[in-house]
Design a protein around this motif. Structure first.
Motif, short mmCIF file in Angstrom:
data_model
loop_
_atom_site.label_atom_id
_atom_site.label_comp_id
_atom_site.label_asym_id
_atom_site.label_seq_id
_atom_site.Cartn_x
_atom_site.Cartn_y
_atom_site.Cartn_z
N LYS A 173 33.38 67.02 0.03
CA LYS A 173 33.11 65.67 0.53
C LYS A 173 34.09 65.21 1.60
O LYS A 173 33.83 64.25 2.31
CB LYS A 173 33.22 64.64 -0.62
CG LYS A 173 32.04 64.60 -1.54
CD LYS A 173 32.08 63.34 -2.40
CE LYS A 173 31.97 62.07 -1.61
NZ LYS A 173 31.14 61.03 -2.17
N ARG A 182 36.84 63.99 0.59
CA ARG A 182 37.22 62.75 -0.08
C ARG A 182 38.70 62.78 -0.46
O ARG A 182 39.19 63.79 -0.95
CB ARG A 182 36.36 62.63 -1.35
CG ARG A 182 36.69 61.47 -2.27
CD ARG A 182 35.56 61.33 -3.27
NE ARG A 182 35.85 60.48 -4.40
CZ ARG A 182 35.02 59.53 -4.83
NH1 ARG A 182 33.89 59.31 -4.20
NH2 ARG A 182 35.31 58.83 -5.89
N SER A 235 29.00 60.29 -5.52
CA SER A 235 27.76 60.37 -4.75
C SER A 235 27.83 61.60 -3.85
O SER A 235 28.90 61.95 -3.34
CB SER A 235 27.55 59.10 -3.95
OG SER A 235 28.72 58.79 -3.22
N ASN A 276 27.52 62.75 -0.85
CA ASN A 276 27.55 62.55 0.60
C ASN A 276 28.97 62.81 1.08
O ASN A 276 29.91 62.79 0.28
CB ASN A 276 27.16 61.11 0.93
CG ASN A 276 28.00 60.11 0.13
OD1 ASN A 276 27.73 59.89 -1.05
ND2 ASN A 276 29.02 59.56 0.76
N SER A 286 25.35 56.84 0.73
CA SER A 286 24.98 57.60 -0.46
C SER A 286 23.54 58.10 -0.33
O SER A 286 22.71 57.45 0.28
CB SER A 286 25.09 56.72 -1.70
OG SER A 286 26.44 56.41 -1.98
N HIS A 299 32.72 52.10 3.33
CA HIS A 299 32.23 53.08 2.40
C HIS A 299 30.74 52.85 2.49
O HIS A 299 30.32 51.77 2.87
CB HIS A 299 32.74 52.68 1.01
CG HIS A 299 33.04 53.83 0.12
ND1 HIS A 299 34.31 54.22 -0.16
CD2 HIS A 299 32.24 54.67 -0.57
CE1 HIS A 299 34.26 55.23 -0.99
NE2 HIS A 299 33.02 55.53 -1.26
N TYR A 300 29.95 53.77 2.15
CA TYR A 300 28.51 53.54 2.14
C TYR A 300 27.99 53.14 3.52
O TYR A 300 27.13 52.29 3.64
CB TYR A 300 28.13 52.39 1.16
CG TYR A 300 28.88 52.35 -0.14
CD1 TYR A 300 28.51 53.19 -1.19
CD2 TYR A 300 29.94 51.47 -0.34
CE1 TYR A 300 29.19 53.14 -2.40
CE2 TYR A 300 30.61 51.42 -1.55
CZ TYR A 300 30.24 52.26 -2.56
OH TYR A 300 30.90 52.21 -3.75
MG MG Z 1 30.28 57.24 -3.16
#
Ligand code: MG
Ligand code: TXA
Length: 308
Positions: A47, A49, A134, A136, A142, A221-222
């Motif tokens: 991700k 992330r 999620s 993504n 997402s 985010h999103y």
């Molecule tokens: Mg998420």
């Protein structure tokens, strides 16, 4: 749609420490064995992330959740009896079996039993709790379909299970029971007023608080790649206005549902579609400031936030 054999193959991949994207009723998740730190590391790599952002652990029963939590207050029984399986994540003190990488070093863990038969079968067949954010890339929208996942993560994932479009369409409510008073960390489709019938008054949800209410919940985010504006469309450029009440006089407009749950179910798919059209902007008519709309309002605000 994925069948029985796909699920068995996916469960074997999970047991082998690989990544499997799976459908849930909220959004698609990027799953790995929650008890295997190396497997969970792969989620963060795929991700992009930051490791400071804790993951939700998906379970197939209250019993499995209890086996991962160090404490299980009575209110957790009441909440899970009412909303599990469903779009509610409970943050509780964790047992040491859950590796630190899952929880970003926090002493707590987010637990959720998703209401999707494929997700539940995957957890049962692998016999493991499944850590899953999620599915993504970090900061992107997402996914609510298997196609969204394939477009975002492609071959970074061993397998994508297809369970059709996610019915709820925005991420679960995150409710912490780890402190003295329950705290709503992320709103969703369950109105706060309904949660409060069980929990009593919840601390008001403050996205712009001084301290980060939930680690890893950066405002941006999103987000779609296209500029998203809440309110009036700009006078220039090519764009689309999402309205639920009043179309715009001149801008090209798309009718969104006037019901909050239906709006949530349509939101990400609409943004994913518009994001591929090379627009200069997307504008959205503001949605009501009521408990029923809190989840949609939060996601629109986050998608529109321009700073990290
Ligand atoms: Mg998420
Ligand atoms: O609906 C959902 O919740 C979806 C599906 C796949 O289940 N998952 C999801 O995961 O949205 P993710 O990683 O995108 O968002 C999880 C959020 C984190 O950003 C964090 O804010 C919160 O849940 N969270 C998880 N564990 C936590 C913890 N121990 N303490 C506080 N917040 C936590």
């Amino acid at each position: 749609m994925s069948g029985r054999e796909d699920i068995l193959r996916a469960a074997a991949l999970i047991r082998a420490g690989q990544l499997v994207a799976f459908p849930t009723e909220t959004v698609y998740g990027l799953g790995a064995n929650a008890l295997n730190a190396q497997a969970v590391e792969r989620i963060f790599e795929a991700k992009g992330r930051p490791r400071s952002s804790p993951l939700i652990v998906h379970v197939s029963s209250v019993e499995m959740a209890r086996s991962l939590a160090a404490e299980w207050p009575t209110v957790a029984d009441e909440l899970t009896a009412r909303w599990w399986p469903g779009p509610l994540t409970l943050v509780l003190r964790k047992r040491p079996e859950i590796p630190d990488v899952v929880t970003a070093g926090l002493p707590t863990v987010g637990l959720r039993m998703p209401a999707h038969p494929i997700a539940l079968d995957l957890i049962r067949e692998s016999g493991l709790p499944i850590a899953g954010p999620s599915a993504n890339l970090f900061t992107e929208l997402s996914p609510t379909t298997a196609d969204h996942v394939r477009r975002s993560l492609g071959d970074r994932v061993a397998m994508v299970l297809d369970g059709g479009p996610s019915r709820v369409g925005i991420e679960s409510v995150v409710l912490s029971l780890a402190g003295g008073r329950p705290v709503l960390l992320r709103p969703g489709v369950i109105p706060q007023t309904e949660l409060e019938q069980i929990t009593g008054p919840l601390q008001p949800y403050q996205r712009e608080g001084a301290a980060d209410p939930a680690p890893g919940m950066t405002p941006r985010h999103y987000s779609p790649r296209t500029l998203l504006i809440i309110g009036h469309p700009p006078a220039s450029g090519k764009g689309v206005y999402l309205f639920w009440q009043e179309p715009h006089g001149t801008a090209s407009s798309i009718q969104m549902p006037a019901d909050a749950q239906d709006y949530a179910a349509a939101l990400y798919d609409t943004l994913h579609r518009l994001d591929q059209q090379g627009l200069d902007w997307i504008a959205a008519e503001p949605v009501p400031d009521t408990p029923a709309w809190a989840g949609v309002r939060d996601r629109l605000q986050r998608a529109a936030a321009q700073t990290e």
